[in-house]
Each structure stands twice: as C-alpha cells, then as structure tokens.
Design a protein around this motif. Structure first.
Motif, PDB file in Angstrom:
ATOM      1  N   MET A 155       0.827  -1.210   0.000  1.00  0.00           N
ATOM      2  CA  MET A 155       0.000   0.000   0.000  1.00  0.00           C
ATOM      3  C   MET A 155       0.857   1.253   0.000  1.00  0.00           C
ATOM      4  SD  MET A 155      -3.451  -0.677   2.253  1.00  0.00           S
ATOM      5  CE  MET A 155      -2.628  -0.963   3.815  1.00  0.00           C
ATOM      6  N   ARG A 156       1.936   1.230   0.760  1.00  0.00           N
ATOM      7  CA  ARG A 156       2.824   2.393   0.805  1.00  0.00           C
ATOM      8  C   ARG A 156       3.419   2.665  -0.577  1.00  0.00           C
ATOM      9  NH1 ARG A 156       5.738   0.963   4.947  1.00  0.00           N
ATOM     10  NH2 ARG A 156       4.615   2.240   6.470  1.00  0.00           N
ATOM     11  N   ALA A 157       3.821   1.605  -1.266  1.00  0.00           N
ATOM     12  CA  ALA A 157       4.398   1.761  -2.598  1.00  0.00           C
ATOM     13  C   ALA A 157       3.354   2.224  -3.612  1.00  0.00           C
ATOM     14  CB  ALA A 157       5.022   0.443  -3.054  1.00  0.00           C
ATOM     15  N   ALA A 158       2.114   1.756  -3.447  1.00  0.00           N
ATOM     16  CA  ALA A 158       1.051   2.105  -4.394  1.00  0.00           C
ATOM     17  C   ALA A 158       0.565   3.539  -4.198  1.00  0.00           C
ATOM     18  CB  ALA A 158      -0.117   1.137  -4.243  1.00  0.00           C
ATOM     19  N   GLY A 159       0.597   4.028  -2.953  1.00  0.00           N
ATOM     20  CA  GLY A 159       0.094   5.363  -2.664  1.00  0.00           C
ATOM     21  C   GLY A 159      -1.363   5.338  -2.244  1.00  0.00           C
ATOM     22  N   PRO A 160      -1.856   6.426  -1.677  1.00  0.00           N
ATOM     23  CA  PRO A 160      -3.192   6.437  -1.076  1.00  0.00           C
ATOM     24  C   PRO A 160      -4.348   6.416  -2.066  1.00  0.00           C
ATOM     25  CG  PRO A 160      -2.228   8.617  -0.983  1.00  0.00           C
ATOM     26  CD  PRO A 160      -1.150   7.707  -1.462  1.00  0.00           C
ATOM     27  N   ASP A 161      -4.101   6.732  -3.318  1.00  0.00           N
ATOM     28  CA  ASP A 161      -5.187   6.866  -4.285  1.00  0.00           C
ATOM     29  C   ASP A 161      -5.212   5.738  -5.304  1.00  0.00           C
ATOM     30  OD1 ASP A 161      -6.032   9.354  -3.144  1.00  0.00           O
ATOM     31  OD2 ASP A 161      -4.346  10.319  -4.159  1.00  0.00           O
ATOM     32  N   ALA A 162      -4.448   4.681  -5.072  1.00  0.00           N
ATOM     33  CA  ALA A 162      -4.419   3.560  -6.003  1.00  0.00           C
ATOM     34  C   ALA A 162      -5.723   2.769  -5.930  1.00  0.00           C
ATOM     35  CB  ALA A 162      -3.231   2.658  -5.696  1.00  0.00           C
ATOM     36  N   ALA A 163      -6.098   2.168  -7.035  1.00  0.00           N
ATOM     37  CA  ALA A 163      -7.300   1.336  -7.085  1.00  0.00           C
ATOM     38  C   ALA A 163      -7.065   0.026  -6.339  1.00  0.00           C
ATOM     39  CB  ALA A 163      -7.671   1.046  -8.538  1.00  0.00           C
ATOM     40  N   THR A 164      -8.155  -0.598  -5.914  1.00  0.00           N
ATOM     41  CA  THR A 164      -8.111  -1.927  -5.308  1.00  0.00           C
ATOM     42  C   THR A 164      -9.213  -2.771  -5.945  1.00  0.00           C
ATOM     43  OG1 THR A 164      -9.721  -1.626  -3.519  1.00  0.00           O
ATOM     44  CG2 THR A 164      -7.477  -0.801  -3.126  1.00  0.00           C
ATOM     45  N   LEU A 165      -9.239  -4.057  -5.627  1.00  0.00           N
ATOM     46  CA  LEU A 165     -10.313  -4.918  -6.097  1.00  0.00           C
ATOM     47  C   LEU A 165     -11.599  -4.729  -5.313  1.00  0.00           C
ATOM     48  CD1 LEU A 165      -8.473  -8.305  -6.791  1.00  0.00           C
ATOM     49  CD2 LEU A 165      -8.950  -6.421  -8.368  1.00  0.00           C
ATOM     50  N   CYS A 166     -11.556  -3.992  -4.216  1.00  0.00           N
ATOM     51  CA  CYS A 166     -12.765  -3.682  -3.447  1.00  0.00           C
ATOM     52  C   CYS A 166     -13.481  -2.536  -4.173  1.00  0.00           C
ATOM     53  CB  CYS A 166     -12.411  -3.269  -2.020  1.00  0.00           C
ATOM     54  SG  CYS A 166     -11.520  -4.534  -1.096  1.00  0.00           S
ATOM     55  N   GLU A 167     -14.626  -2.839  -4.735  1.00  0.00           N
ATOM     56  CA  GLU A 167     -15.305  -1.899  -5.627  1.00  0.00           C
ATOM     57  C   GLU A 167     -15.509  -0.537  -4.966  1.00  0.00           C
ATOM     58  OE1 GLU A 167     -19.348  -1.616  -8.392  1.00  0.00           O
ATOM     59  OE2 GLU A 167     -18.964  -3.369  -7.133  1.00  0.00           O
ATOM     60  N   GLY A 168     -15.008   0.501  -5.635  1.00  0.00           N
ATOM     61  CA  GLY A 168     -15.169   1.864  -5.157  1.00  0.00           C
ATOM     62  C   GLY A 168     -14.158   2.303  -4.116  1.00  0.00           C
ATOM     63  N   TRP A 169     -13.265   1.414  -3.708  1.00  0.00           N
ATOM     64  CA  TRP A 169     -12.294   1.739  -2.667  1.00  0.00           C
ATOM     65  C   TRP A 169     -10.906   1.955  -3.260  1.00  0.00           C
ATOM     66  CZ3 TRP A 169     -12.943  -1.979   2.138  1.00  0.00           C
ATOM     67  CH2 TRP A 169     -14.137  -1.640   2.804  1.00  0.00           C
ATOM     68  N   THR A 170     -10.258   3.011  -2.770  1.00  0.00           N
ATOM     69  CA  THR A 170      -8.833   3.200  -3.010  1.00  0.00           C
ATOM     70  C   THR A 170      -8.051   2.535  -1.881  1.00  0.00           C
ATOM     71  OG1 THR A 170      -8.753   5.245  -1.731  1.00  0.00           O
ATOM     72  CG2 THR A 170      -9.288   5.443  -4.095  1.00  0.00           C
TER      73      THR A 170
ATOM     74  N   ILE B 209      -5.960 -11.587   1.595  1.00  0.00           N
ATOM     75  CA  ILE B 209      -6.941 -11.169   0.595  1.00  0.00           C
ATOM     76  C   ILE B 209      -6.783  -9.691   0.270  1.00  0.00           C
ATOM     77  CG2 ILE B 209      -9.410 -10.800   0.187  1.00  0.00           C
ATOM     78  CD1 ILE B 209      -9.866 -13.427   1.800  1.00  0.00           C
ATOM     79  N   HIS B 210      -6.644  -8.852   1.294  1.00  0.00           N
ATOM     80  CA  HIS B 210      -6.532  -7.416   1.022  1.00  0.00           C
ATOM     81  C   HIS B 210      -5.183  -7.062   0.394  1.00  0.00           C
ATOM     82  CE1 HIS B 210     -10.408  -6.409   2.363  1.00  0.00           C
ATOM     83  NE2 HIS B 210     -10.197  -6.565   3.659  1.00  0.00           N
ATOM     84  N   HIS B 211      -4.147  -7.822   0.710  1.00  0.00           N
ATOM     85  CA  HIS B 211      -2.881  -7.607   0.014  1.00  0.00           C
ATOM     86  C   HIS B 211      -3.068  -7.855  -1.478  1.00  0.00           C
ATOM     87  CE1 HIS B 211       1.716  -8.561  -0.230  1.00  0.00           C
ATOM     88  NE2 HIS B 211       1.389  -7.465  -0.874  1.00  0.00           N
ATOM     89  N   GLU B 212      -3.742  -8.947  -1.819  1.00  0.00           N
ATOM     90  CA  GLU B 212      -3.990  -9.234  -3.228  1.00  0.00           C
ATOM     91  C   GLU B 212      -4.965  -8.241  -3.843  1.00  0.00           C
ATOM     92  OE1 GLU B 212      -2.164 -11.369  -4.943  1.00  0.00           O
ATOM     93  OE2 GLU B 212      -1.095 -11.719  -3.059  1.00  0.00           O
ATOM     94  N   ASP B 213      -5.870  -7.653  -3.033  1.00  0.00           N
ATOM     95  CA  ASP B 213      -6.754  -6.603  -3.541  1.00  0.00           C
ATOM     96  C   ASP B 213      -5.961  -5.434  -4.102  1.00  0.00           C
ATOM     97  OD1 ASP B 213      -9.184  -7.830  -2.998  1.00  0.00           O
ATOM     98  OD2 ASP B 213      -9.343  -6.961  -0.986  1.00  0.00           O
ATOM     99  N   VAL B 214      -4.849  -5.139  -3.466  1.00  0.00           N
ATOM    100  CA  VAL B 214      -4.003  -4.039  -3.929  1.00  0.00           C
ATOM    101  C   VAL B 214      -3.119  -4.507  -5.089  1.00  0.00           C
ATOM    102  CG1 VAL B 214      -2.255  -2.342  -3.270  1.00  0.00           C
ATOM    103  CG2 VAL B 214      -4.019  -3.011  -1.628  1.00  0.00           C
ATOM    104  N   ARG B 215      -2.472  -5.653  -4.923  1.00  0.00           N
ATOM    105  CA  ARG B 215      -1.562  -6.157  -5.953  1.00  0.00           C
ATOM    106  C   ARG B 215      -2.264  -6.365  -7.294  1.00  0.00           C
ATOM    107  NH1 ARG B 215       0.207 -10.789  -6.116  1.00  0.00           N
ATOM    108  NH2 ARG B 215       2.203 -10.330  -7.100  1.00  0.00           N
ATOM    109  N   ARG B 216      -3.434  -6.990  -7.255  1.00  0.00           N
ATOM    110  CA  ARG B 216      -4.083  -7.431  -8.485  1.00  0.00           C
ATOM    111  C   ARG B 216      -4.966  -6.376  -9.135  1.00  0.00           C
ATOM    112  NH1 ARG B 216      -4.869 -13.977  -7.862  1.00  0.00           N
ATOM    113  NH2 ARG B 216      -3.084 -14.278  -6.467  1.00  0.00           N
ATOM    114  N   ALA B 217      -5.079  -5.216  -8.521  1.00  0.00           N
ATOM    115  CA  ALA B 217      -5.824  -4.124  -9.140  1.00  0.00           C
ATOM    116  C   ALA B 217      -5.006  -3.440 -10.225  1.00  0.00           C
ATOM    117  CB  ALA B 217      -6.239  -3.106  -8.080  1.00  0.00           C
ATOM    118  N   GLY B 218      -3.706  -3.678 -10.232  1.00  0.00           N
ATOM    119  CA  GLY B 218      -2.836  -3.079 -11.229  1.00  0.00           C
ATOM    120  C   GLY B 218      -2.911  -3.814 -12.558  1.00  0.00           C
ATOM    121  N   PRO B 219      -2.285  -3.249 -13.596  1.00  0.00           N
ATOM    122  CA  PRO B 219      -2.367  -3.834 -14.937  1.00  0.00           C
ATOM    123  C   PRO B 219      -1.535  -5.099 -15.119  1.00  0.00           C
ATOM    124  CG  PRO B 219      -0.928  -1.926 -14.947  1.00  0.00           C
ATOM    125  CD  PRO B 219      -1.540  -1.985 -13.578  1.00  0.00           C
ATOM    126  N   SER B 220      -0.575  -5.312 -14.268  1.00  0.00           N
ATOM    127  CA  SER B 220       0.316  -6.461 -14.446  1.00  0.00           C
ATOM    128  C   SER B 220       0.629  -7.072 -13.086  1.00  0.00           C
ATOM    129  CB  SER B 220       1.618  -6.021 -15.133  1.00  0.00           C
ATOM    130  OG  SER B 220       2.509  -7.103 -15.260  1.00  0.00           O
TER     131      SER B 220
END
Length: 207
Positions: free
Chosen positions: A15-30, A104-115
């Motif tokens: 999350m720190r690397a992604a930043g506060p405004d990155a998308a996640t797999l949780c619909e509507g949540w950064t 699960i939430h770690h993967e929510d952040v990881r897998r929201a990206g393009p790769s």
C-alpha cells in the motif's frame, strides 16, 4: 513473526508503494479506503459489527468515511501496521482470523494493477491459507446454484458447499480463498457441466 503479522507487513509495504489513491479490487475503494476499513475493523468496536451486519452497515460506512477524510495517509498506514490495540478482541484472534484478511486485502491491492502474477508462497503460509478455505466457503458459497468443491491441483478437496450439479474449482489454496472471497482475478480452473460452471462463475460470492 506470525504468518498474519508477515502478511500485514507485506500489505502495508504494498500500500505504501502504491500510494493512497491507487485502485483496489474492493469496488469503489482506493488504498486509503482499504486502510481505513482495516483500522475500523480492529480499532472501532462500536463500528466494526457493521462490516458483517447489514443493518449496522450505514453507521460503519460513516465512521470509515470520517476516518478516511480526517486521518493522513502515513497515520492510517501506521495504525494498520501496528495491528490491533490491547482492547481489541483481534489481539487474541490475530493469528487465527487475520491470515486470510491480510492475504486477501494484500492481493486486492496487488491485483488491481495492470500487471501481476501470483506470489510464490512458503509452505507454512500455504498451509495456513488452506485451513481458511473451508470456513470462507461455508459463508460465501452456501447459496451457489451448484455443488461446488474447492480442490488443490493435487486433488485434495478443501471445501464443498452449495447444492446442484457438481462443479470442481481447482487452484492453489490462496487462489481458492480468493475465489471464495469473490475476487475475480483468482487463478483457478473449473471442471463440470458447462451450464453449471457458468452458474458458478456468475453467482455472487463474498461477504
């Protein structure tokens, strides 16, 4: 360090690397919203029940929104990283219930990206996640319009739930857990009649 603590630390790093405004797999949540959710879950005993109880969800959402708006990003991450405080029931339950939550939430952040690619997990983490699959399946797949078996590639059935035509979902324990939690990018394959597989794919999953 426990598996739950390791997954928590990895989630915070991501999350720190992604930043506060990155998308996640949780619909509507950064990522900021996700961090606030974790803080509410562990630190706001008045609001946490609304995560699971629909009648209380409105209050929980308001508390989370205020927290998101009023707490800066480093402070939110610090609270997630510190884990449950002494007054929280999660201080005792952390090794039992937070392995799945943090993974699960770690993967929510990881897998929201393009790769992304599935992580290579050590045996202890894999075994711990496998133990969580059955309880998640009971909560999320009981109304699935098929008899769903969650099995590893080696053929070990970790959970069975639902009623109807048999469908087997095959994947590593972490992927099966993500599937049961309703995360679509889970790396799984399906065996069963085409109409039953389509029904499973289209059914609502998750809490």
């Amino acid at each position: 360090m426990s598996i739950a603590r390791r997954e928590r630390a990895a989630l915070v790093d991501t999350m720190r690397a992604a930043g506060p405004d990155a998308a996640t797999l949780c619909e509507g949540w950064t990522t900021r919203d996700l961090a606030a959710h974790l803080v509410v879950r562990e630190r706001r005993l008045d609001a946490a029940p609304g995560i699971l109880i629909p009648k209380l969800a409105g209050y929980t959402a308001r508390v989370q929104e205020r927290l998101t708006a009023s707490t800066d990003w480093p402070a939110l991450l610090a609270q997630v990283e510190d884990g449950p405080p002494l007054y929280s029931p999660f201080i005792l339950l952390d090794p039992l219930v937070n392995v799945a939550e943090m993974f699960i939430h770690h993967e929510d952040v990881r897998r929201a990206g393009p790769s992304w690619e599935p992580r290579v997990l050590d045996e202890d983490t894999t075994a711990s996640l496998a133990k969580q699959v059955s309880s998640f399946a009971r909560m999320t797949l009981s109304k699935t319009p098929a008899r769903v078996s969650l099995a590893t590639p080696q053929g070990k059935v970790l959970a069975t739930a639902g009623k109807g035509s048999p469908v087997t979902v095959i994947g590593e324990p972490g992927e099966l857990l993500l599937f049961a939690a309703g995360r679509e990018p889970a790396r799984v394959t399906f065996q069963g009649a085409a109409d039953a597989v389509d029904a499973v794919r289209g059914a609502h999953r998750g809490l």
